[in-house]
Design an enzyme around this catalytic site. Structure first.
Site, PDB file in Angstrom:
ATOM      1  N   SER A 183       0.796  -1.233   0.000  1.00 38.85           N
ATOM      2  CA  SER A 183       0.000   0.000   0.000  1.00 38.85           C
ATOM      3  C   SER A 183       0.823   1.276   0.000  1.00 38.85           C
ATOM      4  O   SER A 183       0.293   2.333  -0.318  1.00 38.85           O
ATOM      5  CB  SER A 183      -0.948   0.004   1.199  1.00 38.85           C
ATOM      6  OG  SER A 183      -0.195   0.060   2.395  1.00 38.85           O
ATOM      7  N   HIS A 211      -5.781  -4.474  -1.814  1.00 37.64           N
ATOM      8  CA  HIS A 211      -5.545  -3.280  -2.646  1.00 37.64           C
ATOM      9  C   HIS A 211      -5.504  -3.618  -4.132  1.00 37.64           C
ATOM     10  O   HIS A 211      -5.413  -2.710  -4.955  1.00 37.64           O
ATOM     11  CB  HIS A 211      -4.227  -2.596  -2.261  1.00 37.64           C
ATOM     12  CG  HIS A 211      -4.326  -1.710  -1.065  1.00 37.64           C
ATOM     13  ND1 HIS A 211      -4.986  -0.490  -1.094  1.00 37.64           N
ATOM     14  CD2 HIS A 211      -3.869  -1.844   0.201  1.00 37.64           C
ATOM     15  CE1 HIS A 211      -4.910   0.078   0.100  1.00 37.64           C
ATOM     16  NE2 HIS A 211      -4.244  -0.716   0.908  1.00 37.64           N
ATOM     17  N   LYS A 242     -12.817  -1.781   0.120  1.00 33.19           N
ATOM     18  CA  LYS A 242     -12.003  -0.887  -0.707  1.00 33.19           C
ATOM     19  C   LYS A 242     -12.671  -0.736  -2.079  1.00 33.19           C
ATOM     20  O   LYS A 242     -13.720  -0.116  -2.166  1.00 33.19           O
ATOM     21  CB  LYS A 242     -10.557  -1.397  -0.771  1.00 33.19           C
ATOM     22  CG  LYS A 242      -9.847  -1.253   0.586  1.00 33.19           C
ATOM     23  CD  LYS A 242      -8.352  -1.522   0.524  1.00 33.19           C
ATOM     24  CE  LYS A 242      -7.690  -1.117   1.834  1.00 33.19           C
ATOM     25  NZ  LYS A 242      -7.322  -2.247   2.685  1.00 33.19           N
TER      26      LYS A 242
HETATM   27  C1  LIG Z   1      -7.234  -2.772   4.063  1.00 31.87           C
HETATM   28  C2  LIG Z   1      -6.523  -4.047   4.167  1.00 31.87           C
HETATM   29  C3  LIG Z   1      -6.968  -5.043   5.034  1.00 31.87           C
HETATM   30  C4  LIG Z   1      -8.121  -4.844   5.971  1.00 31.87           C
HETATM   31  O1  LIG Z   1      -9.339  -4.859   5.299  1.00 31.87           O
HETATM   32  P1  LIG Z   1     -10.694  -4.574   6.123  1.00 31.87           P
HETATM   33  O2  LIG Z   1     -11.734  -5.306   5.385  1.00 31.87           O
HETATM   34  O3  LIG Z   1     -10.872  -3.097   6.145  1.00 31.87           O
HETATM   35  O4  LIG Z   1     -10.468  -5.128   7.501  1.00 31.87           O
HETATM   36  C5  LIG Z   1      -6.300  -6.260   5.029  1.00 31.87           C
HETATM   37  N1  LIG Z   1      -5.220  -6.466   4.241  1.00 31.87           N
HETATM   38  C6  LIG Z   1      -4.749  -5.511   3.414  1.00 31.87           C
HETATM   39  C7  LIG Z   1      -3.572  -5.801   2.544  1.00 31.87           C
HETATM   40  C8  LIG Z   1      -5.380  -4.266   3.364  1.00 31.87           C
HETATM   41  O5  LIG Z   1      -4.903  -3.333   2.552  1.00 31.87           O
END
Ligand SMILES: *Cc1c(COP(=O)(O)O)cnc(C)c1O
Length: 396
Positions: A183, A211, A242
């Protein structure tokens, strides 16, 4: 009782503030989308949401959620295995598996829970987990809950991964774990090489596509599409929070027996509430949309290419990206904060990141591109970068 603890916390909080690491939250008073309003009344363009496909406020998804709200109620008040499963949950699980070309899927309240509950039920102290050093916090926590031997390799460093795999021959089973997209830089995991090494050293693969799902690959199927490995990795985890609408919810999808075992033994699944029916229904509507048209992925990829090219032309130092994350390198913590503040004065909301979130002297502004951005939005962002960049001596 509390007074000693209170002063202890106050001291710690002061330390956090003095280190410049205190997180303040900006309050949005509109829906999440490209153009938002914040509590000061200022209208800004949002370039820091994970709203990659622009679906957070999508009318079709809202409509699907509303229908489910009317027909199926507000919440499930139950875990899945007692009475928390509606047909809507099963439908969504099937659609996720179809999307990724996997065998079966299990839903969680969040991907944090999917990652927290994936290792411990599957592996024991006889086994090995080999993890990229930049993996998400939820993977790190999930690994901590599991008794398997732990190995760590530097981000995307295949020589180090190979060394770990050689040592891990001492264990019974080996699982390589990686984020699909990291990220902070927006780089993708070298899944083709990881797959080769996994074959050579008899290891399984887990990719967290949080992501990358919806973003990477021509049709947004993630890194397994990009590297032509659809259906070939054992475990994929991801989020509905996301690109896929941005509400809430996570999933693990992959080999049938793995998913079967998680349904029996994964603690965040067994002991935590089901996602609300409206979220399941909107999720299904979202995957239906993805199977009908590639419009949003095409728009996102065009937007990202356009933005990166224009920023490089303007003289900025951009980390090579294969995702919708674009790191504008500034290499100076204070400058990154000043730059982001000035961007906000120009009506552009971006975040400056610095140590310890990124390595020392690697401070940057992270821009997240969305299919919800119009070309005019992108141009306004690039113009603001150019003006502020000249003002602060970052570009000529
Ligand atoms: C955002 C993210 C998560 C967490 O996702 P949520 O559904 O908001 O708990 C887990 N792993 C990665 C790589 C992320 O970027």
């Amino acid at each position: 009782m509390y007074s000693n603890f209170k002063s202890h916390l106050e001291k710690e909080l002061t330390n956090i503030k003095e280190a410049g690491l205190f997180k303040n939250e900006r309050v949005i008073t509109t829906a999440q989308q490209a153009e938002i309003k914040v509590s000061s009344g200022q209208e800004v363009l949002n370039f820091c949401a994970n709203n990659y496909l622009g679906l957070s406020n999508n009318p079709e998804l809202i409509d699907a959620a509303k229908k489910a709200l009317d027909n199926r109620g507000f919440g499930m008040s139950s875990v899945r295995f007692i009475c928390g499963t509606q047909d809507l949950h099963l439908e969504l699980e099937k659609k996720i598996a179809d999307f990724f070309g996997t065998e079966d899927t299990i839903l969680y309240a969040a991907c944090f829970d999917a990652n927290g509950g994936v290792f411990e039920p599957l592996l024991t102290e006889e086994d090995a987990i080999i993890s990229d050093s930049l993996n998400h916090a939820s993977i790190i926590d999930g690994v901590r809950l599991c008794k398997a031997q732990r190995y760590r390799y530097a981000n995307a460093d295949m020589d180090e991964l190979e060394k770990c795999l050689k040592i891990a021959q001492a264990q019974r089973f080996r699982l390589i774990v990686t984020d699909g997209v990291f990220s902070m830089d927006g780089n993708v995991a070298p899944l083709d090489k990881i797959y080769e090494l996994a074959n050579k050293y008899d290891a399984m693969i887990m990719v967290d596509e949080s992501h990358s799902a919806g973003v990477v690959g021509n049709t947004g199927r993630g890194t397994t599409e990009l590297f032509n490995l659809k259906g070939k990795v054992e475990i994929i985890t991801g989020t509905l929070g996301k690109a896929f609408g941005g509400a809430i919810g996570g999933f693990t999808t992959g080999k049938k027996e793995i998913i079967d075992m998680l349904r029996q033994r994964s603690r965040p699944y067994l002991f935590s509430n089901s996602i609300p029916p409206m979220v399941a229904a909107a999720g299904s509507a979202m995957f239906d949309m993805m199977s009908k048209t590639n419009e949003l992925q095409d728009k996102l990829h065009n937007n990202t290419d356009y933005f990166v090219k224009k920023m490089i032309d303007a003289g900025f130092d951009i980390k090579p990206t294969q995702s919708a994350i674009c790191a504008v390198m500034l290499y100076d913590a204070k400058l990154s904060q000043e730059f982001a503040a000035k961007m906000l004065d120009h009506g552009i909301y971006v975040i400056g990141f610095y140590f310890p979130v990124v390595p020392k002297d690697q401070a940057r502004i992270r821009v997240q591109i969305s299919a919800g951005h119009s070309q005019e939005h992108l141009d306004r962002c690039i113009d603001a970068f150019t003006t502020v960049g000249k003002e602060l001596g970052v570009i000529k």
